[in-house]
Write an enzyme that holds these catalytic residues in place. Structure first.
Site, short mmCIF file in Angstrom:
data_model
loop_
_atom_site.label_atom_id
_atom_site.label_comp_id
_atom_site.label_asym_id
_atom_site.label_seq_id
_atom_site.Cartn_x
_atom_site.Cartn_y
_atom_site.Cartn_z
CD GLU A 173 -4.61 -8.14 -3.56
OE1 GLU A 173 -4.81 -7.15 -2.84
OE2 GLU A 173 -5.47 -8.61 -4.33
CG HIS A 249 -2.31 -7.15 1.44
ND1 HIS A 249 -3.00 -5.95 1.39
CD2 HIS A 249 -2.72 -7.85 0.36
CE1 HIS A 249 -3.80 -5.94 0.33
NE2 HIS A 249 -3.64 -7.08 -0.30
CB CYS A 368 -2.04 0.44 3.57
SG CYS A 368 -2.27 -1.24 4.16
#
Length: 444
Positions: A173, A249, A368
């Site tokens: 990721e 995450h 993000c």
């Protein structure tokens, strides 16, 4: 002299809410809500400009071309572009939503980046994330590779790797599960990889409700590709209990910068041992770990506010600043905590709040939106200069958004071939503004 540059993902013209991300509570809760792509892109650009005016080096990464017609055709939809969209809308709406997703705006998931100070060949390494856990993201990495290569395009300084093989055992990721701690950006740092599960060790604890998207094996592979020194590389496991509470995450529960780690008390599995391992691996230099107790901020409030999906910046003055979403002011525990943050014995001396609500409603906060890239002066000079933000470039990009973006998109709009044509026209013009060349398949 080294510095840390932030490269934010520019929100694409197809920005919409579809609830595609299981485990991301904001994404799930706002499924089918009408989006405002124009506002989303403007919010992102305004944050970029604000960071530039704080003295930071700020870059921009172009969005993906959406809808992904290549994938739709691979899935059996045929005919003209209009017919492909109509068939997908009628027969497989979730597939159409996935191929329309503008999730590349969250460039923390674009790649893992290691600076030349840490790599044995003294080059900056990029590995695009394969993002195999979610279909709408798993189709991103070929374009991500082309975009990164167009921005960081000098092989004397930059090495671009292929994404890891697309298999759940190697789920990667990107920088959302990776951070770097250091005394100075130009010195050897500690590369900290946080994983959700080991794909091989079945006896290891893992989340039960939501998926663990990052595997230990993927993190280890990226470290090898980037030629990292094992003595300065650490792999720790995220707490599976918080993954099951919506912490999809690591950057939703912990954020690091320079010699500062800001994390929740429940961020890591066996947290006291994990923090001791980090201190030991960091060495004798000063390291600040600010651990927020559950009694001060619950996991629920941390997820709703994205307290830890903030950016910590080292300003030119040497002070650290926290870049937080305005949602932090809306959660009582978080607002109370941040009101006293700068009075505590820790390096963060400023807190700046930004409206990135369009991104937050789809499950992504300030952290993000950005990919951190540590660069020397020579490496910065080798970056495509048109992808760096100053006031003039901000104005050009804002005018481009005003010209091309809609102020409302709902699911039914995705069947409209006009939206496809508008998006391609916009991106074709963007590649000229950013001097990227023909990076999109529709340009070839």
């Amino acid at each position: 002299m080294h510095l840390e540059a932030n490269f934010d993902g520019l929100v694409g013209p197809s920005h919409n809410y579809a609830g595609l991300s299981l485990g991301n509570l904001a994404s799930q809760h706002n499924a089918s809500v009408a989006s405002n792509p124009k506002a989303a892109a403007k919010q992102g650009l305004d944050k970029m400009l604000a960071l530039t005016e704080l003295g930071m080096v700020q870059g921009v990464l172009a969005p993906q071309s959406r809808p992904d017609l290549t994938t739709l055709r691979q899935l059996g939809f045929t005919g003209s572009d209009a017919k492909v969209l109509e068939q997908a809308h009628r027969q497989a709406p979730q597939l159409l939503s996935a191929c329309y997703s503008a999730s590349s705006m969250w460039s923390a998931n674009a790649a893992t980046v290691s600076p030349s100070a840490d790599s044995l060949d003294n080059k900056v390494h990029f590995t695009p994330a394969n993002l195999v856990n979610k279909l709408h993201r798993a189709i991103e990495h070929p374009q991500t590779s082309r975009t990164l290569a167009a921005v960081f395009n000098d092989p004397h300084y930059f090495v671009h790797h292929d994404a890891l093989p697309s298999h759940d055992s190697l789920g990667d990721e990107g920088a959302a599960n990776h951070t770097r701690l250091c005394s100075s950006y130009g010195e050897q740092g500690l590369q900290l990889f946080v994983y959700g599960k080991s794909a091989i060790n079945n006896g290891q604890v893992a989340p039960q409700r939501y998926p663990a998207r990052q595997t230990l094996e993927a993190s280890q592979a990226v470290a090898r590709l980037h030629q990292l020194n094992p003595r300065h590389t650490l792999f720790i496991q995220q707490n599976p209990e918080v993954i099951d509470q919506g912490v999809f995450h690591n950057d939703v529960i912990a954020v690091g910068n320079h010699n500062m780690l800001f994390c929740h008390q429940q961020a890591f599995l066996n947290q006291p041992q994990a923090l001791n391992d980090i201190r030991r691996a960091f060495g004798d230099a000063e390291l600040h770990i600010l651990e927020v107790a559950t009694a001060e901020v619950s996991i629920e409030q941390a997820v709703k506010s994205y307290l830890f999906n903030t950016q910590i910046l080292t300003l030119p003055s040497g002070e650290m600043a926290l870049i937080a979403p305005t949602e932090c002011l809306e959660q009582p525990q978080v607002a109370a905590y941040l009101a006293t943050l700068t009075d505590r014995q820790q390096p963060i001396k400023q807190v700046h709040y930004f409206d990135v609500k369009q991104s937050m409603q789809n499950g992504g906060g300030p952290a993000c939106l950005r990919l951190r890239v540590t660069l020397s002066a020579a490496e910065l000079a080798a970056v495509n200069p048109h992808c760096l933000i100053d006031r003039a470039q901000h104005q050009r990009l804002s005018a481009w958004v005003d010209k091309h973006y809609r102020d409302r998109i709902s699911f039914d709009d995705l069947r409209d071939v006009a939206l496809l044509n508008e998006s391609q026209q916009a991106l074709d013009e963007l590649t000229q503004l950013l001097h990227l060349g023909s990076i999109y398949p529709f340009q070839r």
